[in-house]
Design a protein around this motif. Structure first.
Motif, mmCIF file in Angstrom:
data_model
loop_
_atom_site.group_PDB
_atom_site.id
_atom_site.type_symbol
_atom_site.label_atom_id
_atom_site.label_comp_id
_atom_site.label_asym_id
_atom_site.label_seq_id
_atom_site.Cartn_x
_atom_site.Cartn_y
_atom_site.Cartn_z
ATOM 1 N N THR A 131 -34.688 38.069 26.261
ATOM 2 C CA THR A 131 -33.967 38.215 28.615
ATOM 3 C C THR A 131 -32.629 39.346 28.158
ATOM 4 N N ALA A 132 -32.751 39.569 28.897
ATOM 5 C CA ALA A 132 -31.489 40.918 28.776
ATOM 6 C C ALA A 132 -30.760 40.343 30.403
ATOM 7 N N ALA B 73 -28.631 43.465 33.057
ATOM 8 C CA ALA B 73 -28.125 44.855 32.648
ATOM 9 C C ALA B 73 -27.997 45.016 33.933
ATOM 10 N N GLU C 128 -37.057 39.916 31.827
ATOM 11 C CA GLU C 128 -37.927 38.963 30.882
ATOM 12 C C GLU C 128 -38.404 39.379 29.867
ATOM 13 N N ARG D 224 -37.160 41.737 21.161
ATOM 14 C CA ARG D 224 -36.069 42.130 20.555
ATOM 15 C C ARG D 224 -35.140 43.584 21.118
ATOM 16 N N GLU E 148 -34.708 46.208 23.423
ATOM 17 C CA GLU E 148 -33.364 47.079 23.425
ATOM 18 C C GLU E 148 -33.266 48.243 22.781
ATOM 19 N N LEU F 190 -33.586 49.419 27.039
ATOM 20 C CA LEU F 190 -32.216 49.545 27.462
ATOM 21 C C LEU F 190 -31.785 50.806 27.280
ATOM 22 N N ALA G 227 -25.292 46.487 29.553
ATOM 23 C CA ALA G 227 -26.457 45.076 29.504
ATOM 24 C C ALA G 227 -26.266 44.668 28.443
ATOM 25 N N ALA G 228 -26.846 43.455 28.135
ATOM 26 C CA ALA G 228 -26.664 42.005 27.179
ATOM 27 C C ALA G 228 -28.223 42.196 26.838
ATOM 28 N N VAL G 229 -28.404 41.270 26.066
ATOM 29 C CA VAL G 229 -29.701 40.612 25.309
ATOM 30 C C VAL G 229 -29.245 40.107 24.282
ATOM 31 N N GLU H 250 -29.297 36.064 22.189
ATOM 32 C CA GLU H 250 -30.120 36.672 21.203
ATOM 33 C C GLU H 250 -30.376 34.965 20.553
ATOM 34 N N SER I 112 -30.764 32.285 25.963
ATOM 35 C CA SER I 112 -31.766 33.472 27.256
ATOM 36 C C SER I 112 -31.681 32.158 28.298
#
Ligand code: FAD
Ligand code: ZN
Length: 466
Positions: A220-221, A223, A281, A292, A296, A299, A311-313, A315, A320
Motif C-alpha cells: 500500500t502506498a 502519493a 494498493e 514492495r 517502489e 512510484l 510518495a510513501a510506501v 512497510e 498499510s
C-alpha cells in the motif's frame, strides 16, 4: 387475526418488535431519515421470510427490507406512516458453504460482509468486495444496492461477484438459484434483475459469490499529486506496470484529509498536505519484498515523470492498515463535522479533472467559500463529491436550503459529460426525483413494467427508487 398477531405466530413473539426504542431500525446511518415502523420483524430462516411476505401480502401491508442499515440514500428505513413492516434480515446469518475448488461461497443475506471475508481468508481465499461499512453492512444489502467499494477496478461491483441468488418473491414463493455456475445462458437473467433492485422487487435471502485465491502479498502506498491530471497519469502508469495487480486506486482532496486530521488526530499522516493524495494498493502473487520493490519502482518512475510530488510506501501490515484508515475515516469525519450535501457520481475517468475544475468553480461563484469534500474511487471514475457549507455557516441549514440548487449544478455538470448521478449508493428515497427527471422515459417505462410484473401489489419498498 391482526397482522401483528399473525407475524408473532409465524416468527415468535420476541422477533416482532412494536414498542420500545426502535431507533436502530427506524433511523438511517446519516440520521437524515427517521421513520416509524408498524413492527420490526426478524425472521430466522428463508421459510419464515416467505411466510412473513405472504401474511403482509394478504393484509396489503408494505415491507421495507433491511440488512445492516448502512445505506446512504434512505432506502432501508420505513416511512413515517407507521404502516410499513420493517423486515430485518440480520438473523439470516449462516454461512452455508465454501467450495474451495469451485471458488465460491454461499451465505445468507444477513451475514456481515467482514465475517464472510474472514471465513474466506481462513481457507486461503479472497472475497473481493470491500467497503468502509464492511463491519456492519450485510451481503443482502450489498447485493440489493449492487455495492461498489475499493476493489471495483480489479474485481467489479457486487453484481460481477454474484453467481446465484435465493429470493422470496412478492407472492411469498422462494426462487432458489444458488448455482456456482460461471456460465448459464438459460433465458432472461433474473439474478441481475434483483441485484441493484434496492428491495423493490424481492427479498434476497441468500447468495453464492465468487472467490479468488488470496494474494501472496499486498503493498500500500500514498502519493501526493499537485493535480488530478497527475493522478490520472499515475493511474495509467500503474495499470501498465501492475496489470491485474493494481487492486486499489483511491483519491482524497486536501479538505477531506483536513477533516480526518481534525476528527481523528491520532491517525498518522506520512505525507505533507497536497491538493490531491492518492492511495494505491498492489496485490502480488509472489511475496512481500517483490510486491514492495515493484511498487517502489513504479512510484520512482512517476516521481521522475513529475506525475507525483512525493510518495510513501507502507512497510508493514500495520502501516498499510493505517493508510487505509485515513481513506476510510473520511465518511466518519464528515459525519462528525455535521451535515453536508452528498453526491456519489461517476464519469469517464478521462473527464474527471475538467469536471472537478469546472464544477468547483461554478459552486464557488454561487456560494463563495463553499468547501468540497472530494474523495473516492478514482480508478473506476467514481467520486464522492460532497459539498460542505462555507466555514462558519450552519451545515444543517445549508443542506435544507441549498441542496436542490447545489444538486442541479452538480448533476447537470455530470450529465453534460456522460456521467451518472448515482454510481454505487443507489437511488433510495434520496434520488427518486433525480431518477424520474434524468433517466430516459423509455428506460423508466421498462423499469415500471418490471416492477408491476414482479410486485403487482406494490408491497416491496414503495416510494423508493421508482
Ligand atoms: P441496508 O442499508 O440495510 O439496505 C440498503 C438497501 O438494500 C435498502 O433499500 C434495503 O431495503 C435493501 N435491502 C437490504 N437488504 C436486503 C435484502 N436482503 N433483500 C432485498 N433488499 C435488501 N456503498 C458502496 O457501494 N461503496 C462504498 O464504498 C460504501 N462505503 C460506505 C461507507 C460507509 C461508512 C457507510 C456508512 C456506507 C457505505 N456504503 C458504500 C453504503 C452501504 O454500506 C452499502 O450500500 C451497503 O451495501 C448496504 O448494506 P446494508 O446491509 O447496510 O443495507
Ligand atoms: Zn464509495
Amino acid at each position: 387475526m391482526t397482522l401483528i398477531a399473525e407475524l408473532r405466530a409465524l416468527v415468535g413473539a420476541p422477533q416482532v418488535l412494536t414498542e420500545g426504542d426502535l431507533t436502530a431500525w427506524e433511523l438511517d446511518w446519516r440520521r437524515r431519515w427517521r421513520g416509524k415502523a408498524l413492527a420490526v420483524v426478524r425472521p430466522g430462516s428463508t421459510a419464515e421470510v416467505a411466510a412473513v411476505v405472504r401474511a403482509c401480502a394478504a393484509h396489503g401491508t408494505a415491507i421495507v427490507p433491511q440488512g445492516g442499515n448502512t445505506g446512504l440514500v434512505g432506502g432501508g428505513v420505513p416511512d413515517a406512516s407507521g404502516r410499513q413492516v420493517l423486515l430485518s434480515l440480520q438473523r439470516l446469518n449462516r454461512l452455508r458453504a465454501i467450495d474451495a475448488a469451485n471458488l465460491t461461497l454461499t451465505a445468507e443475506a444477513g451475514c456481515v460482509l467482514q465475517a464472510l471475508q474472514e471465513a474466506a481468508r481462513q481457507q486461503g481465499l479472497l472475497l473481493p468486495l470491500s467497503l468502509a461499512a464492511e463491519g456492519s453492512c450485510t451481503l443482502g444489502g450489498n447485493l440489493a444496492t449492487n455495492a461498489g467499494g475499493t476493489q471495483v477496478l480489479r474485481w467489479g461491483n457486487a453484481r460481477e461477484l454474484c453467481l446465484g441468488l435465493e429470493v422470496v418473491t412478492a407472492s411469498g414463493e422462494v426462487w432458489q438459484s444458488l448455482t456456482g455456475l460461471r456460465k448459464d445462458n438459460t433465458g432472461y437473467d433474473l439474478r441481475d434483475l434483483f441485484v441493484g433492485s434496492e428491495g423493490t422487487l424481492g427479498i434476497i435471502t441468500a447468495a453464492t459469490m465468487k472467490l479468488a485465491p488470496l494474494p501472496a502479498a499486498t503493498a500500500t502506498a500514498l502519493a501526493a499529486c499537485e493535480t488530478l491530471d497527475g493522478a490520472l497519469a499515475l493511474l495509467a502508469r500503474a495499470r501498465r506496470r501492475l496489470g491485474a495487480g493494481l487492486t486499489g486506486f483511491e483519491v482524497m482532496n486536501r479538505f477531506s484529509l483536513e477533516l480526518v486530521a481534525r476528527h481523528f488526530p491520532a491517525l498518522p499522516r506520512p505525507l505533507a498536505p497536497a491538493p490531491w493524495t492518492v492511495l494505491l494498493e498492489h496485490s502480488d502473487t509472489e511475496g512481500e519484498e517483490q510486491a514492495r520493490a515493484r511498487f517502489e519502482a513504479l512510484l520512482g518512475e512517476a516521481l521522475e515523470a513529475g506525475e507525483i510530488a512525493d510518495a510513501a510506501v507502507a512497510e508493514s501490515l500495520a502501516q498499510s492498515k493505517a493508510l487505509w484508515q485515513l481513506r476510510e475515516s473520511i465518511p466518519l469525519a464528515q459525519a462528525e463535522e455535521g451535515q453536508n450535501i452528498k453526491h456519489d457520481i461517476s464519469l469517464p475517468v478521462s473527464a474527471i479533472p475538467e469536471f472537478v475544475a469546472a464544477t468547483d468553480a461554478a459552486l464557488d461563484r454561487r456560494w463563495p467559500g463553499v468547501r468540497l469534500v472530494d474523495f473516492g474511487h478514482l480508478g473506476d471514475g467514481n467520486l464522492h463529491y460532497n459539498v460542505q457549507a462555507p466555514a462558519g455557516a450552519d451545515g444543517a441549514a445549508f443542506l435544507a436550503e441549498q441542496e436542490h440548487a447545489v444538486n442541479e449544478i452538480v448533476y447537470d455538470a455530470v450529465a453534460a459529460r456522460g456521467g451518472s448521478f448515482s454510481a454505487e449508493h443507489g437511488v433510495g428515497a434520496l434520488k427518486r426525483e433525480e431518477l424520474a427527471l434524468r433517466k430516459s422515459p423509455v428506460a423508466l417505462a421498462m423499469m415500471r413494467a418490471i416492477k408491476a410484473a414482479l410486485d403487482p401489489q406494490g408491497l416491496f419498498n414503495p416510494g423508493r427508487m421508482l
